[in-house]
Design a protein around this motif. Structure first.
Motif, mmCIF file in Angstrom:
data_model
loop_
_atom_site.group_PDB
_atom_site.id
_atom_site.type_symbol
_atom_site.label_atom_id
_atom_site.label_comp_id
_atom_site.label_asym_id
_atom_site.label_seq_id
_atom_site.Cartn_x
_atom_site.Cartn_y
_atom_site.Cartn_z
ATOM 1 N N LEU A 46 0.826 -1.203 0.000
ATOM 2 C CA LEU A 46 0.000 0.000 0.000
ATOM 3 C C LEU A 46 0.863 1.257 0.000
ATOM 4 N N ALA A 47 1.967 1.228 0.745
ATOM 5 C CA ALA A 47 2.887 2.371 0.749
ATOM 6 C C ALA A 47 3.510 2.565 -0.632
ATOM 7 N N VAL A 48 3.847 1.457 -1.294
ATOM 8 C CA VAL A 48 4.374 1.547 -2.662
ATOM 9 C C VAL A 48 3.326 2.171 -3.589
ATOM 10 N N GLU A 49 2.085 1.724 -3.423
ATOM 11 C CA GLU A 49 1.006 2.250 -4.273
ATOM 12 C C GLU A 49 0.773 3.735 -4.032
ATOM 13 N N GLU A 50 0.941 4.184 -2.777
ATOM 14 C CA GLU A 50 0.787 5.613 -2.492
ATOM 15 C C GLU A 50 1.881 6.425 -3.180
ATOM 16 N N VAL A 67 9.038 1.274 -15.857
ATOM 17 C CA VAL A 67 9.276 1.434 -14.423
ATOM 18 C C VAL A 67 10.518 0.623 -14.055
ATOM 19 N N GLY A 68 11.421 1.239 -13.311
ATOM 20 C CA GLY A 68 12.574 0.528 -12.764
ATOM 21 C C GLY A 68 12.449 0.448 -11.259
ATOM 22 N N PHE A 93 7.503 -12.028 -2.660
ATOM 23 C CA PHE A 93 6.384 -11.137 -2.954
ATOM 24 C C PHE A 93 6.410 -10.746 -4.429
ATOM 25 N N PRO A 94 5.294 -10.869 -5.142
ATOM 26 C CA PRO A 94 5.276 -10.626 -6.601
ATOM 27 C C PRO A 94 5.254 -9.137 -6.941
ATOM 28 N N LEU A 95 6.340 -8.455 -6.618
ATOM 29 C CA LEU A 95 6.368 -7.002 -6.724
ATOM 30 C C LEU A 95 6.223 -6.516 -8.165
ATOM 31 N N VAL A 96 6.883 -7.180 -9.098
ATOM 32 C CA VAL A 96 6.809 -6.738 -10.493
ATOM 33 C C VAL A 96 5.364 -6.792 -10.989
ATOM 34 N N GLU A 97 4.693 -7.891 -10.711
ATOM 35 C CA GLU A 97 3.296 -8.043 -11.139
ATOM 36 C C GLU A 97 2.403 -6.973 -10.517
ATOM 37 N N ARG A 98 2.607 -6.704 -9.223
ATOM 38 C CA ARG A 98 1.772 -5.725 -8.524
ATOM 39 C C ARG A 98 2.026 -4.306 -9.041
ATOM 40 N N VAL A 102 -0.517 -1.590 -11.085
ATOM 41 C CA VAL A 102 -0.791 -0.228 -10.623
ATOM 42 C C VAL A 102 -0.473 0.806 -11.703
ATOM 43 N N THR A 103 0.470 0.478 -12.580
ATOM 44 C CA THR A 103 0.954 1.468 -13.560
ATOM 45 C C THR A 103 0.389 1.226 -14.963
ATOM 46 N N GLY A 104 -0.679 0.483 -15.056
ATOM 47 C CA GLY A 104 -1.333 0.320 -16.342
ATOM 48 C C GLY A 104 -0.600 -0.579 -17.308
ATOM 49 N N GLY A 105 0.164 -1.523 -16.769
ATOM 50 C CA GLY A 105 0.824 -2.495 -17.629
ATOM 51 C C GLY A 105 2.146 -2.055 -18.217
ATOM 52 N N LEU A 106 2.758 -1.013 -17.677
ATOM 53 C CA LEU A 106 4.073 -0.592 -18.176
ATOM 54 C C LEU A 106 5.115 -1.701 -17.952
ATOM 55 N N PRO A 107 6.131 -1.773 -18.819
ATOM 56 C CA PRO A 107 7.232 -2.713 -18.569
ATOM 57 C C PRO A 107 7.923 -2.374 -17.246
#
Length: 318
Positions: A46-50, A67-68, A93-98, A102-107
């Motif tokens: 959630l903090a990442v999403e914020e 996104v890097g 934790f599946p961070l790349v997928e999450r 959140v970013t609309g499917g960006l690489p």
């Protein structure tokens, strides 16, 4: 619209930082949250999403093409997962997928934090212009990354160059990683302080017992403090020389809080290196302080994102 704009995340146990970064390494927008490191995985996410929410709400976001992520590790770039030691709620934790969701499917490009700092120093910092380099962070732990043949070399999982867990003392103290005598077990800030205390050094009136306090005592001539830094320098020299002998780097860049000790660390390190880097092809190895500072993680994550895009090779980060 800028076409060389990427988003960057720098994820550690203390803070989650985000930025929009252009193709010249300039940070145009920033966002940051404390890491809720002891909470469950979704709370950390959630903090990442914020942070990402602040970035996506800016007018510049429409130009972001990738996104890097530079994350505390271990990371597994091949699986897109992270398991930071200091964030127990994230295990595989599946961070790349999450983040992609959140970013609309960006690489999304994922690398370890040591590799991110390496990317930054090679692109914009002390290793710029060097095709073969080791960049290190000497702080609470000891991490690193490699540039080989002019390109970042993260390895299959994103952890290549993790010099902190090269063993330089075969029968040395057990390391939390499970091995013995690792560079980190000798040269990290807490271990510099631990060794000084074990050998009779005592903090000043303020009670501060950090590596920075030991460095201050060493500058004032305290022989135990000096010896603790010399031992750390010897371990770093052995690890750097082993790396140079294996893959022929010509520069080692050292950042992190312990590097802030300056000549208290670098003078004995350069001296010890002469005893370990003895073969002709490593004798001219240069050791130098990092210059990118606290933005290194973000700039390095951006470098990885730019390099990961097939259409936009960026000098020094491909």
């Amino acid at each position: 619209m800028q076409t060389d704009l990427v988003a960057a995340l720098d994820i550690g146990g203390t803070k989650i930082a985000g930025a929009l970064v252009d193709g010249h390494g300039r940070i145009l927008v920033r966002a940051q949250r404390p890491t809720p490191a002891q909470e469950d995985g979704d709370t950390v996410m959630l903090a990442v999403e914020e942070v990402l929410g602040e970035l996506t709400s800016t007018p510049l976001w429409s130009g972001a093409t990738a996104v890097g992520i530079g994350s505390a590790g271990p990371v597994d770039a091949s699986a897109g997962t992270v398991s930071p030691v200091n964030v127990p709620g994230w295990r595989d934790f599946p961070l790349v997928e999450r983040v992609r969701a959140v970013t609309g499917g960006l690489p999304v490009e994922l690398i370890g934090d040591g590799v991110a700092i390496t990317a930054a120093e090679h692109w914009q910092g002390a290793a710029r212009g060097h095709d073969n380099a080791l960049c290190m962070v000497v702080s609470t732990g000891v991490g690193g990354g490699l540039v080989l043949g002019g390109k970042l070399h993260p390895g299959p999982t994103g952890n290549a160059g993790h010099i902190g867990h090269i063993s330089v003392q075969l029968d040395g103290d057990p390391c939390p990683c499970g091995a013995r005598g690792c560079v980190e077990r000798i040269a990290s800030g807490p271990n510099i302080a631990r060794r000084a205390l074990d050998n009779g050094w005592r903090p000043g009136p303020d009670g501060e017992s950090s590596a920075a306090a030991v460095a201050a005592a060493a500058r004032a001539g305290d022989p135990v403090a000096v010896a603790s830094f010399e031992r750390a320098a010897q371990a770093l020299a052995a690890g750097i020389a082993a790396t140079a002998t294996l893959v022929e780097i010509d520069i080692a860049v050292i950042g992190g809080g312990v590097a802030g000790a300056g000549d208290i660390l670098f003078a004995p390190l350069r001296s010890a290196l002469k005893n370990y880097a003895t073969l002709s092809f490593v004798q001219h190895l240069t050791v130098t302080p990092a210059v990118m500072g606290t933005d290194a993680g973000l700039v390095g994550a951006a470098a990885a994102a730019l390099a990961g895009r097939p259409s936009t090779p960026v000098a020094g980060v491909g």
